[in-house]
Write a protein that holds these residues in place. Structure first.
Motif, short mmCIF file in Angstrom:
data_model
loop_
_atom_site.label_atom_id
_atom_site.label_comp_id
_atom_site.label_asym_id
_atom_site.label_seq_id
_atom_site.Cartn_x
_atom_site.Cartn_y
_atom_site.Cartn_z
N VAL A 1 -10.27 6.90 0.15
CA VAL A 1 -10.19 5.83 1.15
C VAL A 1 -8.79 5.77 1.80
CG1 VAL A 1 -11.98 4.44 0.02
CG2 VAL A 1 -9.56 3.95 -0.47
N ILE A 2 -7.82 6.41 1.16
CA ILE A 2 -6.45 6.39 1.70
C ILE A 2 -6.22 7.60 2.61
CG2 ILE A 2 -3.99 6.49 1.10
CD1 ILE A 2 -5.18 3.85 0.30
N HIS A 3 -5.84 7.32 3.85
CA HIS A 3 -5.58 8.38 4.84
C HIS A 3 -4.12 8.35 5.27
CE1 HIS A 3 -9.84 9.31 5.18
NE2 HIS A 3 -10.06 8.01 5.09
N PRO A 4 -3.65 9.42 5.94
CA PRO A 4 -2.24 9.46 6.35
C PRO A 4 -1.83 8.21 7.13
CG PRO A 4 -3.24 11.60 6.69
CD PRO A 4 -4.36 10.67 6.27
N GLY A 5 -0.65 7.70 6.76
CA GLY A 5 -0.10 6.54 7.46
C GLY A 5 -0.52 5.21 6.86
N GLN A 6 -1.42 5.23 5.88
CA GLN A 6 -1.95 3.96 5.37
C GLN A 6 -1.21 3.45 4.13
OE1 GLN A 6 -6.15 4.87 5.07
NE2 GLN A 6 -6.43 4.67 7.28
N HIS A 7 -0.48 4.30 3.45
CA HIS A 7 0.30 3.86 2.30
C HIS A 7 1.33 4.94 1.96
CE1 HIS A 7 1.35 1.39 -1.06
NE2 HIS A 7 1.10 2.34 -1.94
N GLY A 8 2.45 4.54 1.36
CA GLY A 8 3.43 5.56 0.97
C GLY A 8 4.77 4.95 0.63
N SER A 9 5.75 5.82 0.45
CA SER A 9 7.09 5.41 0.07
C SER A 9 8.02 6.60 0.29
CB SER A 9 7.08 5.01 -1.41
OG SER A 9 8.32 5.29 -2.00
N THR A 10 9.20 6.34 0.80
CA THR A 10 10.15 7.43 1.10
C THR A 10 10.43 8.25 -0.16
OG1 THR A 10 11.17 6.09 2.80
CG2 THR A 10 12.45 7.96 1.98
N PHE A 11 10.63 7.55 -1.28
CA PHE A 11 11.00 8.25 -2.51
C PHE A 11 9.80 8.70 -3.35
CE2 PHE A 11 15.12 6.58 -1.49
CZ PHE A 11 16.04 7.40 -2.13
N GLY A 12 8.61 8.16 -3.08
CA GLY A 12 7.45 8.49 -3.91
C GLY A 12 7.14 9.98 -3.88
N GLY A 13 7.02 10.59 -5.04
CA GLY A 13 6.71 12.02 -5.11
C GLY A 13 7.87 12.92 -4.79
N ASN A 14 9.09 12.41 -4.89
CA ASN A 14 10.24 13.27 -4.57
C ASN A 14 10.45 14.31 -5.68
OD1 ASN A 14 12.61 12.52 -6.43
ND2 ASN A 14 11.89 10.51 -5.72
N PRO A 15 11.09 15.44 -5.34
CA PRO A 15 11.18 16.55 -6.30
C PRO A 15 11.89 16.19 -7.61
CG PRO A 15 12.26 17.10 -4.19
CD PRO A 15 11.60 15.78 -4.01
N LEU A 16 12.87 15.31 -7.54
CA LEU A 16 13.58 14.91 -8.75
C LEU A 16 12.63 14.15 -9.68
CD1 LEU A 16 16.47 15.29 -9.62
CD2 LEU A 16 17.09 13.18 -8.43
N ALA A 17 11.88 13.21 -9.12
CA ALA A 17 10.92 12.44 -9.90
C ALA A 17 9.88 13.36 -10.54
CB ALA A 17 10.23 11.42 -9.00
N CYS A 18 9.40 14.32 -9.77
CA CYS A 18 8.35 15.22 -10.26
C CYS A 18 8.86 16.06 -11.43
CB CYS A 18 7.87 16.14 -9.14
SG CYS A 18 7.05 15.26 -7.80
N ALA A 19 10.05 16.61 -11.29
CA ALA A 19 10.61 17.46 -12.35
C ALA A 19 10.85 16.65 -13.62
CB ALA A 19 11.92 18.09 -11.85
N VAL A 20 11.37 15.45 -13.44
CA VAL A 20 11.68 14.59 -14.58
C VAL A 20 10.40 14.15 -15.30
CG1 VAL A 20 12.51 12.27 -15.16
CG2 VAL A 20 13.93 13.78 -13.77
N ALA A 21 9.41 13.68 -14.55
CA ALA A 21 8.20 13.14 -15.17
C ALA A 21 7.43 14.24 -15.90
CB ALA A 21 7.31 12.49 -14.11
N LYS A 22 7.39 15.43 -15.33
CA LYS A 22 6.67 16.53 -15.98
C LYS A 22 7.32 16.85 -17.33
CE LYS A 22 4.79 21.08 -14.85
NZ LYS A 22 5.65 21.97 -15.66
#
Ligand SMILES: *Cc1c(COP(=O)(O)O)cnc(C)c1O
Length: 427
Positions: free
Chosen positions: A298-319
């Motif tokens: 139900v979520i399409h481009p432009g409908q939700h997000g965050s500048t930092f959400g899914g950033n490479p630092l977060a991804c590497a750390v969480a994994k």
């Protein structure tokens, strides 16, 4: 002016926070400068056992070398692209995370409250577009005494007057039922299911004082939701990532050893799963909202997000932080040490007039002090615990939560129980 080369004392630093920071917290009077595993050290070098773990964000222990290494290696390469472009970490992380928890899609965010907001938005949109709820009428059922974060929408359905007072007008569309009350859930679903999009719940209420519901509450609540075509949303921001002895608390009393096995006999599958806190080992703000395609689409481009959400630092750390949980078998350790802890505390409760009970799962536990909600006793005990080298914080006037990092050894846990017993015996 404070000169740069003067070493500031704990007292100086507390005065700075008091003078220049908003007074939106009431910290215990201890100023921490360093952390390693289950220990933190104050400015004067005194060592403490951490029995809060930053509200269960530091399950893997302070400054876990593998997670810090993932952070620093990635920080040297690329930190932020925004989602205007792809990055070489996000897809790899999303595949890892969705397979790890058994969902088809993830929407990455930063803080827990943002994860909750995201789940609410997805749930409402699903309600209109998939369930056919008339425009503007979607409701989400929540529980009394909940804690889901601090945004205006989230505090709109809080029952805590401090969290809520004078922050209105509030966001409509939420209705609270008592926690652990299947009859109340069934009643409202029977009457109003046509406009109910979701039911959002903490599988154990952490901030409310580590309130553990009946064994069948979560599975039966999920079954009722399914029956009425209502999304079952689990907020596992505090209970997830091995804290309660299973990878998620919706896994129930599962006895898997490392990777989450989602054993059919105990596992309740949420329609939407919200994670935060320890998903990054407390190293970086990372939150995740997981769901299957038929919901997430139900979520399409432009409908939700965050500048930092899914950033490479977060991804590497969480994994890396999740791999540490698996490799160090922290679920089994939390389960075992939780049993040891509650057994020791129960022995103390049996002898003490001051402590009424101990409750919890895994290493998310609390003791209830025999005093009123508004008393200072729990606070005073925490100050005395601090003097004796152990940091914990009351959740209410008469409840103290005990949630050490999951990397603790049994010997260390016994030493901590000695400190707690000795301290409480002086009251
Ligand atoms: C901490 C917490 C949140 C909010 O997370 P933040 O990162 O502080 O915004 C939401 N739900 C639960 C159950 C939590 O424990």
């Amino acid at each position: 002016m404070i000169s740069q080369d003067t070493k500031l004392s704990s007292q100086d630093l507390m005065e700075l926070e008091d003078k220049y920071g908003a007074h939106n917290y009431h910290p215990l009077p201890v100023v921490l400068a360093r952390g390693e595993g289950v220990f933190v050290y104050d400015v004067e070098g005194k060592k403490y056992y951490d029995f809060l773990s930053s509200y269960s964000a530091v399950n893997q222990g302070h400054c876990h070398p593998r997670i810090i290494n993932a952070l620093t290696e990635q920080a040297k390469k690329l930190t932020l692209t925004s989602r205007a472009f792809y990055n070489d970490q996000l897809g790899v992380y999303e595949k890892y995370l969705t397979e790890f928890f058994g969902f088809e899609k993830v929407l990455p965010m930063n803080t827990g409250a943002e994860g909750v907001e995201t789940a609410i938005k997805i749930c409402r949109k699903w309600g209109y577009e998939k369930k056919g709820i008339p425009n503007g009428e979607a409701k989400i059922i929540v529980c009394g005494q909940n804690f889901h974060g601090r945004t205006v929408t989230i505090i709109s359905f809080s029952s805590d007057p401090d969290a809520k007072g004078n922050f209105g007008p509030y966001t409509p569309g939420f209705q609270a039922i008592p926690y652990n009350d299947l009859d109340a859930l069934e009643e409202i679903l029977k009457k109003e299911a046509a406009t109910i999009a979701g039911f959002m719940v903490e599988p154990i209420q952490g901030e409310a004082g580590v309130f553990v519901p009946d064994e069948d509450f979560i599975p039966k609540a999920a079954a009722l939701c399914k029956e009425h075509n209502v999304l079952f949303i689990a907020d596992e921001i505090q209970t997830g990532i091995a804290r309660t002895g299973a990878m998620l608390r919706v896994c129930g009393d599962c006895n898997c050893q490392s990777k989450c096995e989602r054993q059919e006999a105990t596992y309740t599958r949420p329609d939407i799963l919200i994670l935060g806190k320890a998903i990054s080992g407390g190293v970086y703000p990372v939150a995740a909202v997981l769901a299957d395609d038929h919901i997430m689409e139900v979520i399409h481009p432009g409908q939700h997000g965050s500048t930092f959400g899914g950033n490479p630092l977060a991804c590497a750390v969480a994994k890396e932080a999740l791999e540490v949980i698996v490799d160090e078998k922290l679920m089994a350790n939390a389960r075992h040490l939780g049993n040891v802890f509650r057994e020791r505390m129960q022995a103390m409760v049996d002898k003490s007039d001051l402590v009424n009970l101990v409750r919890g799962k895994g290493l998310l536990n609390a003791i209830v002090i025999n005093d009123t909600e508004t008393s200072k006793t729990a606070w005073n005990i925490c100050v005395a615990l601090k003097e004796n080298g152990l940091l914990a914080k009351p959740t209410h006037g008469n409840i103290i939560r005990f949630a050490p990092p999951l990397v603790m050894t049994e010997e260390q846990l016994h030493e901590c129980c000695d400190i707690i017993e000795k301290t409480i015996s002086t009251f």
